[in-house]
Motif scaffolding. Structure first.
Motif, PDB file in Angstrom:
ATOM      1  N   ILE A  91       4.138  -4.833   7.014  1.00 42.89           N
ATOM      2  CA  ILE A  91       4.495  -3.772   6.474  1.00 42.89           C
ATOM      3  C   ILE A  91       3.257  -2.670   6.877  1.00 42.89           C
ATOM      4  O   ILE A  91       2.165  -2.973   6.549  1.00 42.89           O
ATOM      5  CB  ILE A  91       4.408  -3.660   4.810  1.00 42.89           C
ATOM      6  N   ALA A  92       3.795  -1.626   7.256  1.00 40.87           N
ATOM      7  CA  ALA A  92       2.974  -0.637   7.485  1.00 40.87           C
ATOM      8  C   ALA A  92       2.890   0.544   6.397  1.00 40.87           C
ATOM      9  O   ALA A  92       4.003   0.812   5.890  1.00 40.87           O
ATOM     10  CB  ALA A  92       3.265  -0.023   8.957  1.00 40.87           C
ATOM     11  N   LEU A  93       1.574   0.783   5.702  1.00 42.46           N
ATOM     12  CA  LEU A  93       1.785   1.753   4.693  1.00 42.46           C
ATOM     13  C   LEU A  93       0.770   2.937   5.318  1.00 42.46           C
ATOM     14  O   LEU A  93      -0.155   2.845   5.674  1.00 42.46           O
ATOM     15  CB  LEU A  93       0.937   0.952   3.465  1.00 42.46           C
ATOM     16  N   VAL A  94       1.497   4.005   5.218  1.00 40.51           N
ATOM     17  CA  VAL A  94       1.080   5.359   5.778  1.00 40.51           C
ATOM     18  C   VAL A  94       1.040   6.350   4.785  1.00 40.51           C
ATOM     19  O   VAL A  94       1.915   6.866   4.074  1.00 40.51           O
ATOM     20  CB  VAL A  94       1.953   6.028   6.967  1.00 40.51           C
ATOM     21  N   ASP A  95      -0.231   6.674   4.295  1.00 42.20           N
ATOM     22  CA  ASP A  95      -0.437   7.867   3.243  1.00 42.20           C
ATOM     23  C   ASP A  95      -2.081   8.185   3.201  1.00 42.20           C
ATOM     24  O   ASP A  95      -3.011   7.770   3.731  1.00 42.20           O
ATOM     25  CB  ASP A  95      -0.490   6.936   1.675  1.00 42.20           C
ATOM     26  N   ASP A  96      -2.083   9.525   3.117  1.00 45.16           N
ATOM     27  CA  ASP A  96      -3.610  10.087   3.103  1.00 45.16           C
ATOM     28  C   ASP A  96      -4.418   9.935   1.875  1.00 45.16           C
ATOM     29  O   ASP A  96      -5.436  10.388   1.694  1.00 45.16           O
ATOM     30  CB  ASP A  96      -3.398  11.459   3.258  1.00 45.16           C
ATOM     31  N   ASP A  97      -3.655   9.105   0.935  1.00 44.65           N
ATOM     32  CA  ASP A  97      -4.397   9.029  -0.641  1.00 44.65           C
ATOM     33  C   ASP A  97      -5.083   7.700  -0.388  1.00 44.65           C
ATOM     34  O   ASP A  97      -4.200   6.601  -0.495  1.00 44.65           O
ATOM     35  CB  ASP A  97      -3.393   9.048  -1.619  1.00 44.65           C
ATOM     36  N   ARG A  98      -6.337   7.608  -0.212  1.00 42.82           N
ATOM     37  CA  ARG A  98      -6.885   6.302  -0.009  1.00 42.82           C
ATOM     38  C   ARG A  98      -6.771   5.384  -1.249  1.00 42.82           C
ATOM     39  O   ARG A  98      -6.602   3.955  -1.134  1.00 42.82           O
ATOM     40  CB  ARG A  98      -8.555   6.350   0.317  1.00 42.82           C
ATOM     41  N   ASN A  99      -6.705   5.826  -2.281  1.00 43.56           N
ATOM     42  CA  ASN A  99      -6.615   4.961  -3.682  1.00 43.56           C
ATOM     43  C   ASN A  99      -5.111   4.229  -3.499  1.00 43.56           C
ATOM     44  O   ASN A  99      -5.057   3.338  -4.044  1.00 43.56           O
ATOM     45  CB  ASN A  99      -6.602   5.786  -4.844  1.00 43.56           C
ATOM     46  N   THR A 105      -5.279   1.328  -0.813  1.00 43.58           N
ATOM     47  CA  THR A 105      -6.208   0.231  -1.134  1.00 43.58           C
ATOM     48  C   THR A 105      -5.100  -0.232  -2.413  1.00 43.58           C
ATOM     49  O   THR A 105      -5.036  -1.541  -2.218  1.00 43.58           O
ATOM     50  CB  THR A 105      -7.288   0.676  -1.911  1.00 43.58           C
ATOM     51  N   SER A 106      -4.740   0.127  -3.257  1.00 39.26           N
ATOM     52  CA  SER A 106      -4.125  -0.406  -4.453  1.00 39.26           C
ATOM     53  C   SER A 106      -2.835  -1.169  -3.910  1.00 39.26           C
ATOM     54  O   SER A 106      -2.414  -2.258  -4.255  1.00 39.26           O
ATOM     55  CB  SER A 106      -3.952   0.623  -5.641  1.00 39.26           C
ATOM     56  N   VAL A 107      -2.006  -0.371  -3.075  1.00 39.90           N
ATOM     57  CA  VAL A 107      -0.858  -0.855  -2.888  1.00 39.90           C
ATOM     58  C   VAL A 107      -0.599  -2.005  -1.892  1.00 39.90           C
ATOM     59  O   VAL A 107      -0.201  -2.818  -1.782  1.00 39.90           O
ATOM     60  CB  VAL A 107       0.256   0.161  -2.122  1.00 39.90           C
ATOM     61  N   SER A 108      -1.690  -2.084  -0.979  1.00 46.77           N
ATOM     62  CA  SER A 108      -1.899  -2.844   0.013  1.00 46.77           C
ATOM     63  C   SER A 108      -2.434  -4.201  -0.574  1.00 46.77           C
ATOM     64  O   SER A 108      -1.819  -5.269  -0.341  1.00 46.77           O
ATOM     65  CB  SER A 108      -3.006  -2.448   1.220  1.00 46.77           C
ATOM     66  N   MET A 109      -3.216  -3.959  -1.525  1.00 48.89           N
ATOM     67  CA  MET A 109      -3.486  -5.246  -2.429  1.00 48.89           C
ATOM     68  C   MET A 109      -2.561  -5.849  -3.332  1.00 48.89           C
ATOM     69  O   MET A 109      -2.121  -7.051  -3.002  1.00 48.89           O
ATOM     70  CB  MET A 109      -4.722  -4.753  -3.506  1.00 48.89           C
ATOM     71  N   PHE A 147       2.815 -10.478   1.728  1.00 50.63           N
ATOM     72  CA  PHE A 147       2.959  -9.498   3.177  1.00 50.63           C
ATOM     73  C   PHE A 147       1.646  -9.451   3.829  1.00 50.63           C
ATOM     74  O   PHE A 147       0.865  -9.424   3.062  1.00 50.63           O
ATOM     75  CB  PHE A 147       3.462  -8.131   2.423  1.00 50.63           C
ATOM     76  N   GLU A 148       2.016  -9.168   5.172  1.00 48.86           N
ATOM     77  CA  GLU A 148       0.702  -8.639   5.975  1.00 48.86           C
ATOM     78  C   GLU A 148       1.004  -7.044   6.021  1.00 48.86           C
ATOM     79  O   GLU A 148       1.987  -6.704   6.487  1.00 48.86           O
ATOM     80  CB  GLU A 148       0.804  -9.181   7.213  1.00 48.86           C
ATOM     81  N   VAL A 149      -0.109  -6.380   5.725  1.00 51.96           N
ATOM     82  CA  VAL A 149      -0.160  -5.060   5.341  1.00 51.96           C
ATOM     83  C   VAL A 149      -0.995  -4.486   6.555  1.00 51.96           C
ATOM     84  O   VAL A 149      -2.404  -4.706   6.804  1.00 51.96           O
ATOM     85  CB  VAL A 149      -0.636  -4.502   4.187  1.00 51.96           C
ATOM     86  N   GLU A 150      -0.793  -3.286   7.060  1.00 49.25           N
ATOM     87  CA  GLU A 150      -1.331  -2.427   8.022  1.00 49.25           C
ATOM     88  C   GLU A 150      -1.472  -0.994   7.406  1.00 49.25           C
ATOM     89  O   GLU A 150      -0.317  -0.447   7.004  1.00 49.25           O
ATOM     90  CB  GLU A 150      -0.817  -2.531   9.505  1.00 49.25           C
ATOM     91  N   PRO A 202       4.681   9.644  -9.527  1.00 55.52           N
ATOM     92  CA  PRO A 202       3.941   8.246  -9.478  1.00 55.52           C
ATOM     93  C   PRO A 202       4.981   7.083  -9.546  1.00 55.52           C
ATOM     94  O   PRO A 202       6.041   7.256 -10.162  1.00 55.52           O
ATOM     95  CB  PRO A 202       3.344   8.515 -10.523  1.00 55.52           C
ATOM     96  N   PHE A 203       4.515   6.046  -8.704  1.00 53.41           N
ATOM     97  CA  PHE A 203       5.618   5.077  -8.905  1.00 53.41           C
ATOM     98  C   PHE A 203       5.042   3.575  -9.236  1.00 53.41           C
ATOM     99  O   PHE A 203       4.019   3.567  -9.320  1.00 53.41           O
ATOM    100  CB  PHE A 203       6.271   4.884  -7.371  1.00 53.41           C
ATOM    101  N   SER A 204       5.989   2.726  -9.737  1.00 54.98           N
ATOM    102  CA  SER A 204       5.859   1.283 -10.011  1.00 54.98           C
ATOM    103  C   SER A 204       5.616   0.540  -8.816  1.00 54.98           C
ATOM    104  O   SER A 204       6.676   0.484  -7.987  1.00 54.98           O
ATOM    105  CB  SER A 204       6.811   0.834 -11.263  1.00 54.98           C
ATOM    106  N   GLN A 205       4.507  -0.226  -8.743  1.00 51.70           N
ATOM    107  CA  GLN A 205       4.011  -0.645  -7.497  1.00 51.70           C
ATOM    108  C   GLN A 205       5.245  -1.912  -7.370  1.00 51.70           C
ATOM    109  O   GLN A 205       5.639  -2.403  -6.293  1.00 51.70           O
ATOM    110  CB  GLN A 205       2.729  -1.257  -7.549  1.00 51.70           C
ATOM    111  N   ARG A 206       5.649  -2.355  -8.562  1.00 52.25           N
ATOM    112  CA  ARG A 206       6.544  -3.490  -8.803  1.00 52.25           C
ATOM    113  C   ARG A 206       7.962  -2.903  -8.233  1.00 52.25           C
ATOM    114  O   ARG A 206       8.821  -3.736  -7.295  1.00 52.25           O
ATOM    115  CB  ARG A 206       6.930  -3.883 -10.176  1.00 52.25           C
ATOM    116  N   LEU A 207       8.230  -1.757  -8.370  1.00 47.33           N
ATOM    117  CA  LEU A 207       9.712  -0.936  -7.960  1.00 47.33           C
ATOM    118  C   LEU A 207       9.447  -0.945  -6.541  1.00 47.33           C
ATOM    119  O   LEU A 207      10.474  -1.436  -5.761  1.00 47.33           O
ATOM    120  CB  LEU A 207       9.667   0.196  -8.495  1.00 47.33           C
TER     121      LEU A 207
END
Length: 233
Positions: A4-12, A15-19, A26-29, A102-107
């Motif tokens: 999964i590629a996660l592209v966002d300029d918000d470092r928080n 970090t949180s979503v990739s974790m 998942f393997e996250v980039e 703002p979104f639920s990471q579970r969603l």
């Protein structure tokens, strides 16, 4: 393990979503701007991309447009609460889904899993009936579920997972009307809610792609207030 590629300029968020995604197997980039992501994608495409819309160097819309020139990789947009125009535009440009901040990471995890399941179902020959693995031929339309391939009058048409499933649902029974709710059931899992405009936007994008292969394409008919129908000549 899906990449999964996660592209966002918000470092928080990165970090949180990739974790969370890594904890789900998942393997996250991660990338903090669109240009860096595009450069990486041109070397190796992910299996699904989650894109923020507002980013430096290259925003999510531009990145999606560049991606669609090369690939039908599934894309989920992250949109702000009031960005309804961006949501509709993103779907028409070829995004598969969107999640509002703002979104639920579970969603988000459920949306990702739903799209990947749909993609695997198209590519797999382990379906309930042998007929579902065979090419679907309806006049000038040829659909090959195992190869995720579509031809119209001999011309290749590149569709996203969602677009493929919607066209397949309509073309399977020419002349029969499919309501938006029925199309939602085809394209999305039961636990994933989408509204009517999401289906409408996917259909508009689907028509646009078919008309790139044939400017006279008119096989998908809108029945206002009811749904859509595929008409076979």
């Amino acid at each position: 393990m899906s990449r999964i590629a996660l592209v966002d300029d918000d470092r928080n968020i990165l970090t949180s979503v990739s974790m969370t995604l890594e904890a789900e197997g998942f393997e996250v980039e991660t990338y903090n701007d669109g240009q860096s992501a595009l450069d990486a994608f041109m070397r190796r495409m992910p299996e699904l991309a989650v894109l923020d819309i507002k980013m430096p160097r290259m925003d999510g819309m531009d990145l999606l447009q560049r991606l669609r020139q090369k690939s039908s990789v599934p894309v989920i947009f992250l949109t702000s609460k009031d960005d309804e125009i961006d949501e509709v535009l993103g779907l028409r440009m070829g995004a598969d889904d969107y999640v509002r901040k703002p979104f639920s990471q579970r969603l988000l995890v459920e949306r990702i899993r739903a799209i990947l399941r749909r993609q695997e179902a198209i590519a797999s020959d382990e379906t309930d009936t042998p007929e579902e693995t065979l090419a679907l031929v309806r006049g000038d339309l040829v659909m090959d579920p195992l190869r995720h391939a579509v031809k119209w009058k001999g011309n290749d048409v590149t569709l996203t997972v969602t677009e493929f499933l919607l066209l397949q649902a309509l073309a399977t029974r020419p002349g029969f009307v499919k309501s938006r709710d029925q199309l939602m059931d085809v394209a999305y899992d039961d636990q994933v809610y989408v509204d009517d405009r999401t289906i409408d936007s996917h259909i508009k994008r689907l028509r646009k792609k078919m008309r790139m292969a044939d400017a006279e394409f008119s096989a998908i008919e809108t029945l206002y207030g009811i749904g859509y129908r595929y008409n076979e000549d």
